[in-house]
Design a protein around this motif. Structure first.
Motif, mmCIF file in Angstrom:
data_model
loop_
_atom_site.group_PDB
_atom_site.id
_atom_site.type_symbol
_atom_site.label_atom_id
_atom_site.label_comp_id
_atom_site.label_asym_id
_atom_site.label_seq_id
_atom_site.Cartn_x
_atom_site.Cartn_y
_atom_site.Cartn_z
ATOM 1 N N ASP A 52 0.829 -1.185 -0.123
ATOM 2 C CA ASP A 52 0.175 0.065 0.035
ATOM 3 C C ASP A 52 0.992 1.264 -0.105
ATOM 4 N N GLN A 53 1.907 1.267 0.911
ATOM 5 C CA GLN A 53 2.911 2.234 0.642
ATOM 6 C C GLN A 53 3.500 2.847 -0.884
ATOM 7 N N ALA A 54 3.840 1.243 -1.163
ATOM 8 C CA ALA A 54 4.631 1.444 -2.717
ATOM 9 C C ALA A 54 3.480 2.157 -3.827
ATOM 10 N N ALA A 55 2.358 1.545 -3.548
ATOM 11 C CA ALA A 55 1.120 2.018 -4.306
ATOM 12 C C ALA A 55 1.054 3.549 -4.231
ATOM 13 N N ASN A 56 0.984 4.074 -3.128
ATOM 14 C CA ASN A 56 0.663 5.457 -2.816
ATOM 15 C C ASN A 56 1.892 6.468 -3.275
ATOM 16 N N MET A 57 2.976 5.880 -3.089
ATOM 17 C CA MET A 57 4.333 6.393 -3.686
ATOM 18 C C MET A 57 4.371 6.564 -5.164
ATOM 19 N N VAL A 58 4.090 5.452 -5.895
ATOM 20 C CA VAL A 58 3.872 5.464 -7.146
ATOM 21 C C VAL A 58 2.893 6.575 -7.926
ATOM 22 N N THR A 144 26.281 -4.957 -2.603
ATOM 23 C CA THR A 144 27.416 -4.888 -1.515
ATOM 24 C C THR A 144 26.917 -4.345 -0.286
ATOM 25 N N LYS A 145 26.394 -3.550 -0.112
ATOM 26 C CA LYS A 145 25.819 -2.911 1.089
ATOM 27 C C LYS A 145 24.943 -3.614 1.479
ATOM 28 N N TYR A 146 23.807 -4.031 1.076
ATOM 29 C CA TYR A 146 22.602 -4.715 1.561
ATOM 30 C C TYR A 146 22.302 -6.119 0.788
ATOM 31 N N PRO A 147 23.149 -6.949 0.945
ATOM 32 C CA PRO A 147 23.231 -8.567 0.341
ATOM 33 C C PRO A 147 21.828 -9.285 0.328
ATOM 34 N N HIS A 148 21.096 -8.992 1.268
ATOM 35 C CA HIS A 148 19.788 -9.658 1.528
ATOM 36 C C HIS A 148 18.595 -8.729 1.212
ATOM 37 N N ALA A 149 18.961 -7.710 0.428
ATOM 38 C CA ALA A 149 17.903 -6.768 0.057
ATOM 39 C C ALA A 149 16.888 -7.364 -1.071
ATOM 40 N N HIS A 150 15.924 -6.885 -1.075
ATOM 41 C CA HIS A 150 14.716 -7.160 -2.083
ATOM 42 C C HIS A 150 14.316 -5.906 -2.756
ATOM 43 N N VAL A 151 14.092 -6.052 -4.214
ATOM 44 C CA VAL A 151 14.031 -4.645 -4.941
ATOM 45 C C VAL A 151 12.470 -5.005 -5.579
ATOM 46 N N LEU A 152 11.710 -3.831 -5.751
ATOM 47 C CA LEU A 152 10.537 -3.783 -6.558
ATOM 48 C C LEU A 152 10.547 -2.454 -7.426
ATOM 49 N N ALA A 153 10.418 -2.822 -8.577
ATOM 50 C CA ALA A 153 10.602 -1.847 -9.651
ATOM 51 C C ALA A 153 9.617 -1.645 -10.562
ATOM 52 N N VAL A 154 8.843 -0.260 -10.382
ATOM 53 C CA VAL A 154 7.515 -0.082 -11.369
ATOM 54 C C VAL A 154 7.814 0.993 -12.470
ATOM 55 N N GLN A 155 7.508 0.584 -13.326
ATOM 56 C CA GLN A 155 7.791 1.556 -14.634
ATOM 57 C C GLN A 155 6.717 2.425 -15.006
ATOM 58 N N TYR A 156 7.026 3.865 -15.165
ATOM 59 C CA TYR A 156 5.931 4.631 -15.604
ATOM 60 C C TYR A 156 5.791 4.561 -17.023
ATOM 61 N N ASP A 158 6.187 6.850 -19.282
ATOM 62 C CA ASP A 158 7.395 7.652 -19.672
ATOM 63 C C ASP A 158 8.580 6.859 -19.824
ATOM 64 N N GLY A 159 8.551 5.648 -19.378
ATOM 65 C CA GLY A 159 9.748 4.892 -19.361
ATOM 66 C C GLY A 159 10.865 4.864 -18.185
ATOM 67 N N SER A 160 10.357 5.783 -17.293
ATOM 68 C CA SER A 160 11.216 6.054 -16.172
ATOM 69 C C SER A 160 10.720 4.772 -15.194
ATOM 70 N N TRP A 161 11.666 4.573 -14.171
ATOM 71 C CA TRP A 161 11.508 3.564 -13.232
ATOM 72 C C TRP A 161 11.393 4.052 -11.786
ATOM 73 N N LEU A 162 10.537 3.635 -10.914
ATOM 74 C CA LEU A 162 10.683 4.031 -9.484
ATOM 75 C C LEU A 162 11.174 2.657 -8.922
ATOM 76 N N VAL A 163 12.145 2.899 -8.084
ATOM 77 C CA VAL A 163 12.649 1.435 -7.460
ATOM 78 C C VAL A 163 12.692 1.564 -5.978
ATOM 79 N N PHE A 164 11.790 0.570 -5.480
ATOM 80 C CA PHE A 164 11.991 0.366 -3.878
ATOM 81 C C PHE A 164 12.664 -0.886 -3.398
ATOM 82 N N THR A 165 13.798 -0.534 -2.504
ATOM 83 C CA THR A 165 14.773 -1.325 -1.996
ATOM 84 C C THR A 165 14.423 -1.542 -0.545
ATOM 85 N N VAL A 166 14.280 -2.912 -0.115
ATOM 86 C CA VAL A 166 14.005 -3.091 1.200
ATOM 87 C C VAL A 166 15.354 -3.713 1.764
#
Length: 464
Positions: A52-58, A144-156, A158-166
């Motif tokens: 829900d946070q990611a959807a609002n931020m998008v 390298t800094k976050y070896p256990h990170a999960h990434v969610l990327a959403v494309q707009y 216009d071709g740009s991407w919004l990337v969320f990293t946990v």
């Protein structure tokens, strides 16, 4: 009026207590899982609120002008979630355009939560996306800094991407995996509690069944201890009352029959004395022969009833030793009997009664056939004793009738040999009182075989 705060033990109460304990144990396991399960015990991704946070931020960043998007993304970054916006011409966007979805079904679920299935979505996980992370300096630094990170990327559009990293996983197992664990807890707790409760319930039932079996072998067995649930204790009480009535009935019948047989001796003696005054020697001899035969029947009946009235206790003894004692007794009379079988077998029963039964069988073979051969064999649940002779055998239609009291075979049994027809009856009664049986059969090569089958108890195996 007395009020019982705790109801008496009953089967219904035990079932209710089992259900309560099973449910309590399940909740206890679930509670322990939530306390010590770590990240697994956290709410699922759908329930964590991250989507829900990611959807609002998008939506917020999409509504902002492009020059402000990078700043808004930076402002939305928190220690738990890092947000970055990348233009369509950036290397990150190029990599995200090329990389394949690592978990397509999860991408679809995320797309549904974001409310727009037409948007391209990429999910990068530590397990399967290390190559994609190393393709650009930005991802390489994050990996390298976050070896256990999960990434969610959403494309707009216009071709740009919004990337969320946990950096660290904040959610637990998927809903179906969580339900599988809870069902496992329920199965384990129910199985363990039910097994313990069933064992507690079955224990008095087994004692009851054992007491019934003992009563079948020994009518004078002691009463059963009335334990267990109320319903089962009531059944035991009714059985004890029935057992007491049967014991009184058997005692009175045996005493009456023994008294009748004993009282018959006096008139038989008077008949013999009066027979001395018969002048016709032929009629006198016939009368004395009938009196002797009737006297033998009375003596046999007395011995038979006296044997039934004996209260020999059950004990463990060496069964081959009893058979060897019988064989030695016949050897003292010059009759050699062969024996085959183990030299030591512990059996629980009435040794003197079984000795009398086997003596009757062997004595019949000696009288009406030939010196027999005795064979002893032991199986897991039964002990068999086989007595074989090489005599004339018994007609097939009489194999069962010979166990009838006072039954004699006129054609193959000679009255002058003695006996009144109670030997096999007594032997069968003794063997059946031990829970076994006697089966007679004619051998193909001639002769008679008596197969005695006796059940073995757990005490026999423990003592062997």
């Amino acid at each position: 009026m007395n009020i019982a705060f705790f109801p008496r033990d009953s089967i219904g109460r035990r079932f209710a207590l089992t259900v309560v304990l099973a449910v309590s144990a399940t909740w206890l396991l679930v509670g322990l899982f939530n306390v010590f399960g770590g990240v697994w015990a956290q709410p699922s991704l759908e329930q964590s609120g991250l989507l829900d946070q990611a959807a609002n931020m998008v939506r917020i960043i999409e509504a902002a002008p492009q020059p402000l998007r990078e700043q808004l993304a930076g402002a939305a970054t928190t220690p738990a979630i890092r947000v970055g916006w990348y233009a369509a011409t950036s290397p990150v966007s190029t990599v995200l355009e090329q990389v394949a979805d690592q978990v397509p079904e999860r991408s679809q679920e995320v797309g549904i939560r974001l409310g727009d299935l037409r948007r391209a979505i990429r999910i990068l996980t530590p397990e399967g996306s290390s190559d994609a992370w190393m393709s650009t300096p930005e991802f390489q630094e994050q990996h390298t800094k976050y070896p256990h990170a999960h990434v969610l990327a959403v494309q707009y559009s216009d071709g740009s991407w919004l990337v969320f990293t946990v950096p660290e996983k904040l959610w637990g197992l998927l809903w179906y995996k969580r339900w599988a664990i809870w069902l496992l807890f329920l199965t384990v707790s129910t199985g363990v509690v039910s097994a313990i409760a069933t064992r507690q319930l079955v224990r008095p039932i087994r004692r009851f069944a054992k007491a019934i079996s003992l009563f079948g072998m020994n009518p004078r067995a002691p009463p059963i201890a009335e334990t267990g649930p109320r319903e089962l204790a009531g059944v035991m009480s009714a059985f004890n009352a029935m057992q007491a009535q049967l014991q009184k009935f058997l005692t009175s019948r045996i005493t009456m029959l023994a008294a009748i047989s004993h009282d018959l001796r006096s008139p038989l003696t008077r008949i013999r004395l009066r027979g001395e005054y018969i002048a016709d020697e032929v009629q006198q001899a016939r009368l004395f022969r009938d009196v002797d035969e009737l006297q033998a029947m009375v003596d046999g009946a007395l011995a038979f009833f006296r044997g039934d009235a004996d209260e020999e206790p059950m004990t463990s003894f060496d069964l081959p030793g009893v058979l060897e004692t019988i064989i030695n007794d016949f050897a003292d009379q010059g009759i050699q009997i062969a024996y085959a079988g183990p030299s030591h077998v512990v059996y629980r029963g009435r040794p003197f009664a079984l000795k009398r039964a086997m003596t009757n069988l062997i004595e019949n073979a000696v009288k009406y056939g030939t010196p027999p051969a005795v064979e002893l064999a032991c199986q897991d649940k039964t002990t068999t004793i086989i007595v074989r002779d090489r005599g004339p055998g018994i007609p097939r239609d009489a194999l069962e009738h010979v166990f009838t009291p006072f039954y004699r075979l006129e054609t193959s049994r000679n009255r002058s040999t003695g006996g009144v027809g109670l030997g096999l009856t007594a032997a069968q009664g003794i063997v059946r009182a031990h829970g076994g049986d006697i089966v007679l059969s004619n051998l193909p090569a001639g002769g008679l075989e008596a197969l005695v089958t006796l059940p073995r108890s757990d005490l026999d195996h423990m003592s062997a």
